[in-house]
Motif scaffolding. Structure first.
Motif, PDB file in Angstrom:
ATOM      1  N   GLY A 259      -2.369   6.165  -9.772  1.00 10.73           N
ATOM      2  CA  GLY A 259      -3.626   5.642  -9.227  1.00 10.73           C
ATOM      3  C   GLY A 259      -3.674   4.145  -9.007  1.00 10.73           C
ATOM      4  N   GLN A 260      -2.548   3.438  -9.142  1.00 16.67           N
ATOM      5  CA  GLN A 260      -2.549   1.996  -8.871  1.00 16.67           C
ATOM      6  C   GLN A 260      -2.822   1.746  -7.385  1.00 16.67           C
ATOM      7  OE1 GLN A 260       0.428  -0.688 -10.751  1.00 16.67           O
ATOM      8  NE2 GLN A 260       1.447   1.214 -11.347  1.00 16.67           N
ATOM      9  N   ILE A 261      -3.769   0.868  -7.109  1.00 17.67           N
ATOM     10  CA  ILE A 261      -4.048   0.482  -5.729  1.00 17.67           C
ATOM     11  C   ILE A 261      -3.092  -0.647  -5.343  1.00 17.67           C
ATOM     12  CG2 ILE A 261      -5.751  -0.474  -4.139  1.00 17.67           C
ATOM     13  CD1 ILE A 261      -6.381   2.363  -5.000  1.00 17.67           C
ATOM     14  N   LEU A 262      -2.288  -0.402  -4.331  1.00 14.85           N
ATOM     15  CA  LEU A 262      -1.292  -1.379  -3.885  1.00 14.85           C
ATOM     16  C   LEU A 262      -1.814  -2.232  -2.735  1.00 14.85           C
ATOM     17  CD1 LEU A 262       1.694   1.107  -4.021  1.00 14.85           C
ATOM     18  CD2 LEU A 262       1.101  -0.613  -5.730  1.00 14.85           C
ATOM     19  N   ALA A 263      -2.741  -1.690  -1.979  1.00 14.27           N
ATOM     20  CA  ALA A 263      -3.396  -2.449  -0.905  1.00 14.27           C
ATOM     21  C   ALA A 263      -4.741  -1.794  -0.637  1.00 14.27           C
ATOM     22  CB  ALA A 263      -2.548  -2.466   0.362  1.00 14.27           C
ATOM     23  N   LEU A 264      -5.731  -2.627  -0.379  1.00  9.80           N
ATOM     24  CA  LEU A 264      -7.062  -2.120  -0.042  1.00  9.80           C
ATOM     25  C   LEU A 264      -7.716  -3.129   0.890  1.00  9.80           C
ATOM     26  CD1 LEU A 264      -9.597  -0.375  -2.355  1.00  9.80           C
ATOM     27  CD2 LEU A 264     -10.366  -2.230  -0.869  1.00  9.80           C
ATOM     28  N   ALA A 265      -7.985  -2.681   2.103  1.00 14.39           N
ATOM     29  CA  ALA A 265      -8.544  -3.586   3.108  1.00 14.39           C
ATOM     30  C   ALA A 265      -9.764  -2.962   3.759  1.00 14.39           C
ATOM     31  CB  ALA A 265      -7.493  -3.906   4.171  1.00 14.39           C
ATOM     32  N   SER A 266     -10.706  -3.809   4.098  1.00 20.28           N
ATOM     33  CA  SER A 266     -11.907  -3.387   4.810  1.00 20.28           C
ATOM     34  C   SER A 266     -12.111  -4.352   5.972  1.00 20.28           C
ATOM     35  CB  SER A 266     -13.116  -3.414   3.870  1.00 20.28           C
ATOM     36  OG  SER A 266     -14.304  -3.069   4.552  1.00 20.28           O
ATOM     37  N   TYR A 267     -12.425  -3.787   7.121  1.00 18.58           N
ATOM     38  CA  TYR A 267     -12.631  -4.619   8.315  1.00 18.58           C
ATOM     39  C   TYR A 267     -13.940  -4.264   8.991  1.00 18.58           C
ATOM     40  CZ  TYR A 267      -8.426  -7.400   8.792  1.00 18.58           C
ATOM     41  OH  TYR A 267      -7.472  -8.365   8.622  1.00 18.58           O
TER      42      TYR A 267
END
Length: 571
Positions: A259-267
């Protein structure tokens, strides 16, 4: 008449006594009181420490601090303040009116130092420091400010800082927060403000009756906040954000094993430095922007999942033995459900479950959904983490929503019809999920049957927090169910007519599912959920494009990201 004369005499005598007293204070004892005043005036000048750094998984700074300077004055001599401000204005090249406005805004009392200029650079601080020898009532103090070496990168993850508002102050004043404190808003800055927050130090100084500096009486060093290390990989984050540039939506990469988040982007995104520099016009532009760039679409917005929801419908039907791998339905482009015609996006012919997943055949899933039943679909969706918060660390997570006949009856006092089940079976109607929930759902198929607890904070102040986050909840499906769904997901990419075939040319094998969510009177939303490498999954990827067109569009973005990761040796 005599009474009036007596009264006048009393008044004259009283004034005479007062006059003699004043003369005594000013002439005879003035020197004594001035000495007492000179020796007893102590001022406290606070000095702020730096907020803790926010680091990526490799120790690279995402958010740090830089030293700026505040200029303060001791305004005890009103007649001297005007001249002082004029000189400071000339040296710092700041409008005199701006300094006067700051003095008025920040003034507390004549004995308390007032900040009249902030964010002064080192060069100007040195120039003013030379003049300070003539005017010791000028105080220059170092002040750490938030610094963003990568600009807007990971903005929704880290959040931003600003002066505390009334709502937060009401909640936090019992914990030592006070007016004008700088606190976190959104993201890690808000959620972990207590740890990132610095402790003030400063010096006590002696001043004379004119507010002029005499000597330092004591000093207490400020304490910096604690560093926070994230699970993010900045290299992957940059690839993701570059691929999403100019679009609206969300992109997530997660390790399906824990469950590690490696990338999280919002645009669209924003530059947190705008708030540090207090650029009011730019801040207003962000707040009033109809595209809502401050909202983290990955966790705070929910959308119809469309065809990515078909994995749940298929799982429910397989587990309940309503279908098996030999079950097939004929797709002629439409079918009747009750008295209403329900269409497919294409005419697929006869489809089994593998083909139906690969081609995203709506007819197959209308029929399968009706066999499984709406309440069962709802229940299996909850088993796979939908319809409830995943328990993510960042604030303002929304739970999404999975409708059911019971909910409809209790909340809308309406009946549930087969048409509602047909809509639910293809992820439409009232069904809503967040991109993070969808990512977590796909991870269950990538890791062989475990629901993870996605997390993004690895360590605080050097203390490992990740061990508390690695919770794996078994999803008790038959192995044959997992095998069937996973085979279908691989065919989405490998089948020449699969809806995710755009990824088939990649050097790494990918499995996944596209989705095209219908939106009333607007362009469709595009989804792609997948995992890779197929044989030993290390990454789950979610691409969601708000009003981005068909699901194929999202699969193309996923392809760009995976290709660049492979090129940089990150897989």
């Amino acid at each position: 008449m005599e009474r009036k004369n007596i009264l006048n005499l009393i008044i004259i005598i009283t004034f005479a006594v007062l006059l003699i007293g004043l003369l005594n204070l000013d002439i005879l004892q003035g020197s004594k009181f001035r000495k007492l005043s000179d020796s007893n005036s102590i001022r406290l000048i606070s000095q702020s420490g730096a907020r803790g750094n926010i680091l990526d998984r490799n120790g690279e700074i995402i958010v740090g601090s830089k030293i700026s300077y505040d200029v303060m004055i001791l305004p005890e001599e009103p007649s001297h303040v005007g001249y002082l401000l004029s000189r400071i204005s000339h040296i710092l090249k700041i409008e005199l009116g701006q300094l006067k406005a700051a003095l008025k805004k920040n003034f507390i009392s004549s004995s308390v130092p007032v900040v009249i200029a902030s964010n002064i650079d080192l060069k100007k601080a040195i120039l003013l420091g030379e003049y300070r020898a003539e005017e010791p009532s000028i105080i220059i103090t170092p002040k750490p400010l938030r610094n963003y070496p990568h600009g807007s990168l990971a903005a929704h993850v880290v959040g931003y800082v600003n002066q505390i508002d009334r709502w937060r102050l009401t909640k936090l004043e019992d914990y030592g927060y006070k007016t004008k404190d700088i606190v976190g808003f959104g993201g890690v800055e808000e959620k972990y403000d207590y740890y990132l927050r610095q402790e003030e130090g400063g010096q006590s100084v002696e001043v004379n009756h004119r507010g002029q500096f005499m000597r330092v009486l004591g000093f207490q060093a400020p304490t910096n906040g604690r560093d926070i290390q994230l699970t993010l990989d900045l290299k992957i984050q940059k690839i993701v954000e570059d691929s999403m540039a100019g679009r609206k939506g969300s992109a997530i990469l997660m390790d399906p094993q824990d469950g590690q988040i490696l990338a999280l982007a919002s645009y669209p995104n924003f530059n947190p430095a705008v708030f540090v520099n207090n650029r009011s016009s730019l801040i207003a532009g962000l707040i009033n922007n109809p595209d809502a760039p401050l909202i983290n679409r990955s966790i705070s917005s929910s959308y119809p999942p469309a065809s990515v929801f078909k994995m749940i419908v298929a799982s429910a039907a397989l587990e309940l033995k309503k279908i098996d791998t030999s079950t097939s339905f004929l797709c002629q482009g439409s079918t009747m459900v009750g008295a209403r015609k329900y269409s497919c996006w294409d005419t697929h012919g006869r489809q089994n479950i593998f083909q139906a997943v690969a081609h995203s055949c709506d007819i197959f899933f209308y029929r399968t959904g009706l066999l499984a039943g709406a309440q069962n679909i709802h229940d299996y969706a909850l088993k796979l983490g939908l319809g409830k918060n995943v328990g993510f660390e960042l604030p303002y997570e929304t739970s999404g929503f999975i409708p059911s006949p019971l909910w409809r009856k209790l909340n809308k006092f309406q009946s549930w019809f087969d048409g509602d089940t047909a809509n639910l079976a293809i992820g439409q109607g009232d069904c809503l999920v967040t991109p993070l929930q969808a990512t977590n759902m796909m991870a269950v198929f990538a890791n062989g049957g475990f629901l993870t607890s996605p997390y993004i904070v690895r360590a605080v102040g050097g203390l490992d927090f990740s061990t508390k986050k690695k919770k794996l909840i078994p999803v008790k499906f038959k192995q044959s169910t997992f095998n069937t769904i996973i085979s279908g997901l691989r065919k989405v990419v490998s089948d020449p007519e699969g809806t995710g075939n755009a990824l088939s040319s990649l050097p790494v094998k990918v499995a996944g599912k596209t989705g095209t969510a219908q939106v009333a009177r607007k362009a469709t939303h595009a989804w792609f959920l997948g995992f890779f490498p197929f044989d030993k999954p290390k990454f789950v990827i979610c691409i969601f494009l708000e009003h981005g067109g068909p699901g194929h569009t999202a699969s193309v973005v996923a392809k760009q990201i995976i290709a660049e990761m492979d090129k940089q040796g990150l897989i």
